[in-house]
Design a protein around this motif. Structure first.
Motif, short mmCIF file in Angstrom:
data_model
loop_
_atom_site.label_atom_id
_atom_site.label_comp_id
_atom_site.label_asym_id
_atom_site.label_seq_id
_atom_site.Cartn_x
_atom_site.Cartn_y
_atom_site.Cartn_z
N LEU A 63 0.83 -1.21 0.00
CA LEU A 63 0.00 0.00 0.00
C LEU A 63 0.86 1.25 0.00
CD1 LEU A 63 -2.78 1.33 0.22
CD2 LEU A 63 -2.58 1.14 2.71
N SER A 64 1.94 1.25 0.80
CA SER A 64 2.83 2.40 0.83
C SER A 64 3.47 2.65 -0.53
CB SER A 64 3.90 2.19 1.90
OG SER A 64 4.82 3.26 1.92
N THR A 65 3.92 1.56 -1.16
CA THR A 65 4.53 1.69 -2.50
C THR A 65 3.51 2.17 -3.52
OG1 THR A 65 6.08 -0.10 -1.97
CG2 THR A 65 5.77 0.44 -4.29
N ALA A 66 2.30 1.63 -3.44
CA ALA A 66 1.24 2.04 -4.38
C ALA A 66 0.89 3.51 -4.21
CB ALA A 66 0.01 1.16 -4.18
N ASN A 67 0.84 3.99 -2.99
CA ASN A 67 0.52 5.41 -2.76
C ASN A 67 1.62 6.32 -3.30
OD1 ASN A 67 -2.01 5.27 -1.49
ND2 ASN A 67 -1.09 4.71 0.46
N ARG A 68 2.89 5.92 -3.07
CA ARG A 68 4.00 6.72 -3.63
C ARG A 68 3.95 6.70 -5.16
NH1 ARG A 68 7.16 4.06 0.27
NH2 ARG A 68 8.15 2.84 -1.38
N GLY A 69 3.73 5.52 -5.73
CA GLY A 69 3.65 5.43 -7.19
C GLY A 69 2.50 6.24 -7.75
N ARG A 109 -3.88 5.46 -17.59
CA ARG A 109 -4.37 4.10 -17.28
C ARG A 109 -3.71 3.57 -16.01
NH1 ARG A 109 -3.79 3.23 -22.94
NH2 ARG A 109 -1.89 2.03 -22.55
N ARG A 110 -2.43 3.84 -15.85
CA ARG A 110 -1.74 3.37 -14.64
C ARG A 110 -2.27 4.07 -13.39
NH1 ARG A 110 4.51 3.40 -16.96
NH2 ARG A 110 4.33 1.53 -18.26
N HIS A 114 -8.21 2.97 -8.53
CA HIS A 114 -9.50 2.28 -8.46
C HIS A 114 -9.39 0.77 -8.25
CE1 HIS A 114 -11.45 5.99 -9.60
NE2 HIS A 114 -10.70 6.08 -10.68
N ILE A 115 -8.20 0.19 -8.42
CA ILE A 115 -8.08 -1.27 -8.30
C ILE A 115 -7.06 -1.65 -7.24
CG2 ILE A 115 -7.49 -3.39 -9.52
CD1 ILE A 115 -8.44 -2.07 -12.09
N ILE A 116 -5.81 -1.24 -7.44
CA ILE A 116 -4.74 -1.74 -6.57
C ILE A 116 -4.86 -1.19 -5.15
CG2 ILE A 116 -2.25 -1.79 -6.22
CD1 ILE A 116 -1.92 -1.79 -9.26
N THR A 124 -5.88 -3.41 -1.93
CA THR A 124 -4.91 -3.59 -0.84
C THR A 124 -5.50 -3.16 0.49
OG1 THR A 124 -3.12 -3.14 -2.43
CG2 THR A 124 -2.55 -3.08 -0.10
N LEU A 125 -6.24 -2.06 0.49
CA LEU A 125 -6.91 -1.62 1.72
C LEU A 125 -7.91 -2.67 2.20
CD1 LEU A 125 -7.54 2.16 0.92
CD2 LEU A 125 -6.07 1.25 2.72
N GLU A 126 -8.63 -3.28 1.26
CA GLU A 126 -9.59 -4.32 1.63
C GLU A 126 -8.86 -5.53 2.21
OE1 GLU A 126 -13.08 -6.32 2.25
OE2 GLU A 126 -12.75 -4.20 1.77
#
Length: 225
Positions: A20-26, A166-167, A173-175, A179-181
């Motif tokens: 989640l941390s990596t996804a938020n930074r990305g 798209r990324r 909306h997906i990753i 991850t939070l779920e």
């Protein structure tokens, strides 16, 4: 969906939190990249439209002069005058990077140092309108090269904007929601397991206390005898 994809363990919870941390930074980086690409794209589109208008006006002016020259000269004389061009152009393509997008940069050189040395015919048997037509084409040529460079740059940046968009949408909306779920599901399961363990421990403690109480009662009874 989360219940069938992740194991409710503390190791998996740590892994999901790192994800989640990596996804938020990305997400933040890609969003900033998308916004900057959009800003540069709009600037390029405006420049491209202005340059296209100049090129089209220059070509129209050259065509008009050629038509006028053709009406004043014979077809054979016109072809003869333009048969052996005096100037030559060599074109080289380079690249530069704009927000991780490699865009083309065109450079050209003329065979003769004087770029105005463009008339390959004598002036005695040609029309002045032919001079104007050749000069109009020579003047518009650098703008045509610049226009080709900007149009290709706009195409490449537009494709990169769509890819980045798209990324960003996939992360938003997906990753990240998935991850939070997963984190919520694992945390809930771990809390349930912890409560169950506490209940079992309390029950075992009560049983041990009860056994101790019975043991003491038994010892007291035996001493009374």
């Amino acid at each position: 969906m989360a219940k069938t994809q992740v194991n409710p363990t503390r190791m998996e919870l740590t892994r999901q939190k790192k994800k989640l941390s990596t996804a938020n930074r990305g997400y933040k980086l890609l969003k900033d990249k998308r916004d900057e690409l959009m800003r540069q794209f709009l600037i390029l589109v405006k420049e491209n439209m202005e340059l296209r208008n100049q090129v089209e006006a220059g070509i129209k002016r050259a065509n008009t002069n050629f038509v006028i020259a053709g009406s004043a000269m014979s077809k054979e004389a016109l072809h003869t005058a333009l048969m052996s061009p005096k100037q030559e152009i060599s074109l080289a393509a380079d690249r530069k990077n704009i927000m991780s997008v490699d865009v083309p940069v065109f450079h050209y050189e003329t065979r003769r140092a004087d770029s105005n040395d463009i008339y390959s015919y004598g002036y005695a048997f040609t029309s002045g309108d032919l001079d104007d037509a050749v000069k109009s084409l020579a003047d518009v040529f650098p703008k045509m090269i610049n226009l080709a460079e900007k149009e290709k740059t706009c195409q490449l940046i537009a494709a990169e904007i769509e890819k980045t968009r798209r990324r960003v949408n996939a992360l938003e909306h997906i990753i990240i929601p998935g991850t939070l779920e997963n984190i919520r599901y694992i945390s809930m399961k771990l809390d349930e397991n912890e409560r169950s363990s506490q209940v079992r421990l309390l029950k075992v403690k009560d049983m041990m206390l009860e056994d101790t109480h019975h043991y003491r009662e038994k010892q007291s009874a035996e001493r009374g005898k």
